[in-house]
Design a protein around this motif. Structure first.
Motif, PDB file in Angstrom:
ATOM      1  N   UNK A  63       0.843  -1.206   0.000  1.00  0.00           N
ATOM      2  CA  UNK A  63       0.000   0.000   0.000  1.00  0.00           C
ATOM      3  C   UNK A  63       0.871   1.246   0.000  1.00  0.00           C
ATOM      4  N   UNK A  64       1.891   1.265   0.839  1.00  0.00           N
ATOM      5  CA  UNK A  64       2.792   2.424   0.884  1.00  0.00           C
ATOM      6  C   UNK A  64       3.485   2.630  -0.462  1.00  0.00           C
ATOM      7  N   UNK A  65       3.916   1.550  -1.092  1.00  0.00           N
ATOM      8  CA  UNK A  65       4.578   1.652  -2.395  1.00  0.00           C
ATOM      9  C   UNK A  65       3.616   2.201  -3.441  1.00  0.00           C
ATOM     10  N   UNK A  66       2.367   1.754  -3.398  1.00  0.00           N
ATOM     11  CA  UNK A  66       1.360   2.232  -4.347  1.00  0.00           C
ATOM     12  C   UNK A  66       1.091   3.724  -4.153  1.00  0.00           C
ATOM     13  N   UNK A  67       0.969   4.149  -2.895  1.00  0.00           N
ATOM     14  CA  UNK A  67       0.761   5.572  -2.615  1.00  0.00           C
ATOM     15  C   UNK A  67       1.923   6.410  -3.126  1.00  0.00           C
ATOM     16  N   UNK A  68       3.115   5.929  -2.849  1.00  0.00           N
ATOM     17  CA  UNK A  68       4.310   6.652  -3.275  1.00  0.00           C
ATOM     18  C   UNK A  68       4.343   6.790  -4.797  1.00  0.00           C
ATOM     19  N   UNK A  69       4.010   5.722  -5.476  1.00  0.00           N
ATOM     20  CA  UNK A  69       4.031   5.710  -6.934  1.00  0.00           C
ATOM     21  C   UNK A  69       2.921   6.594  -7.521  1.00  0.00           C
ATOM     22  N   UNK A  70       1.698   6.404  -7.061  1.00  0.00           N
ATOM     23  CA  UNK A  70       0.546   7.083  -7.651  1.00  0.00           C
ATOM     24  C   UNK A  70       0.462   8.563  -7.307  1.00  0.00           C
ATOM     25  N   UNK A  71       0.906   8.925  -6.093  1.00  0.00           N
ATOM     26  CA  UNK A  71       0.771  10.309  -5.652  1.00  0.00           C
ATOM     27  C   UNK A  71       2.083  11.073  -5.650  1.00  0.00           C
ATOM     28  N   UNK A  72       3.158  10.399  -6.067  1.00  0.00           N
ATOM     29  CA  UNK A  72       4.476  11.026  -6.158  1.00  0.00           C
ATOM     30  C   UNK A  72       4.880  11.659  -4.817  1.00  0.00           C
ATOM     31  N   UNK A  73       4.873  10.847  -3.773  1.00  0.00           N
ATOM     32  CA  UNK A  73       5.165  11.316  -2.429  1.00  0.00           C
ATOM     33  C   UNK A  73       6.508  10.794  -1.936  1.00  0.00           C
ATOM     34  N   UNK A  74       7.031  11.467  -0.916  1.00  0.00           N
ATOM     35  CA  UNK A  74       8.237  10.998  -0.238  1.00  0.00           C
ATOM     36  C   UNK A  74       7.854   9.935   0.779  1.00  0.00           C
ATOM     37  N   UNK A  75       8.848   9.180   1.249  1.00  0.00           N
ATOM     38  CA  UNK A  75       8.601   8.095   2.198  1.00  0.00           C
ATOM     39  C   UNK A  75       7.876   8.560   3.456  1.00  0.00           C
ATOM     40  N   UNK A  76       8.346   9.683   4.042  1.00  0.00           N
ATOM     41  CA  UNK A  76       7.725  10.130   5.290  1.00  0.00           C
ATOM     42  C   UNK A  76       6.281  10.596   5.076  1.00  0.00           C
ATOM     43  N   UNK A  77       5.994  11.194   3.921  1.00  0.00           N
ATOM     44  CA  UNK A  77       4.615  11.590   3.615  1.00  0.00           C
ATOM     45  C   UNK A  77       3.729  10.360   3.434  1.00  0.00           C
ATOM     46  N   UNK A  78       4.265   9.361   2.758  1.00  0.00           N
ATOM     47  CA  UNK A  78       3.531   8.127   2.527  1.00  0.00           C
ATOM     48  C   UNK A  78       3.235   7.432   3.854  1.00  0.00           C
ATOM     49  N   UNK A  79       4.214   7.379   4.724  1.00  0.00           N
ATOM     50  CA  UNK A  79       4.047   6.753   6.043  1.00  0.00           C
ATOM     51  C   UNK A  79       2.957   7.461   6.838  1.00  0.00           C
ATOM     52  N   UNK A  80       3.008   8.779   6.855  1.00  0.00           N
ATOM     53  CA  UNK A  80       2.032   9.556   7.616  1.00  0.00           C
ATOM     54  C   UNK A  80       0.617   9.347   7.063  1.00  0.00           C
ATOM     55  N   UNK A  81       0.450   9.401   5.752  1.00  0.00           N
ATOM     56  CA  UNK A  81      -0.864   9.196   5.149  1.00  0.00           C
ATOM     57  C   UNK A  81      -1.375   7.793   5.411  1.00  0.00           C
ATOM     58  N   UNK A  82      -0.513   6.810   5.277  1.00  0.00           N
ATOM     59  CA  UNK A  82      -0.926   5.420   5.497  1.00  0.00           C
ATOM     60  C   UNK A  82      -1.440   5.233   6.913  1.00  0.00           C
ATOM     61  N   UNK A  83      -0.716   5.735   7.872  1.00  0.00           N
ATOM     62  CA  UNK A  83      -1.119   5.565   9.277  1.00  0.00           C
ATOM     63  C   UNK A  83      -2.410   6.314   9.562  1.00  0.00           C
ATOM     64  N   UNK A  84      -2.548   7.534   9.050  1.00  0.00           N
ATOM     65  CA  UNK A  84      -3.760   8.318   9.298  1.00  0.00           C
ATOM     66  C   UNK A  84      -4.988   7.679   8.705  1.00  0.00           C
ATOM     67  N   UNK A  85      -4.886   7.178   7.511  1.00  0.00           N
ATOM     68  CA  UNK A  85      -6.050   6.611   6.817  1.00  0.00           C
ATOM     69  C   UNK A  85      -6.358   5.220   7.332  1.00  0.00           C
ATOM     70  N   UNK A  86      -5.358   4.426   7.650  1.00  0.00           N
ATOM     71  CA  UNK A  86      -5.582   3.063   8.096  1.00  0.00           C
ATOM     72  C   UNK A  86      -6.099   2.982   9.535  1.00  0.00           C
ATOM     73  N   UNK A  87      -5.940   4.026  10.304  1.00  0.00           N
ATOM     74  CA  UNK A  87      -6.401   3.998  11.705  1.00  0.00           C
ATOM     75  C   UNK A  87      -7.878   4.204  11.818  1.00  0.00           C
TER      76      UNK A  87
END
Length: 64
Positions: free
Chosen positions: A40-64
């Motif tokens: 999921x993190x890899x997909x977010x990074x690829x599709x939204x052109x994000x950095x690792x820390x942004x991807x991590x933050x979004x993943x945790x916020x949405x998955x909680x």
């Protein structure tokens, strides 16, 4: 605050909202097809052109 700065702040807020909405769509879809957290993190990074820390933050916020 000048009108120019207010418009810039609004634009940044809209962009953040758009990215968060797209992230939620991607995560929900990925969960349906049983992606792992890392996938999921890899997909977010690829599709939204994000950095690792942004991807991590979004993943945790949405998955909680």
């Amino acid at each position: 605050m000048s009108d120019r700065y207010r418009k810039e702040d609004e634009a940044r807020g809209e962009a953040r909202g758009f990215i968060k909405g797209r992230a939620k769509e991607i995560i929900c879809f990925a969960k349906k097809i049983n992606y792992t957290y890392e996938e999921i993190k890899a997909r977010l990074k690829q599709r939204l052109n994000l950095y690792d820390e942004e991807t991590e933050k979004l993943s945790k916020n949405v998955l909680e």
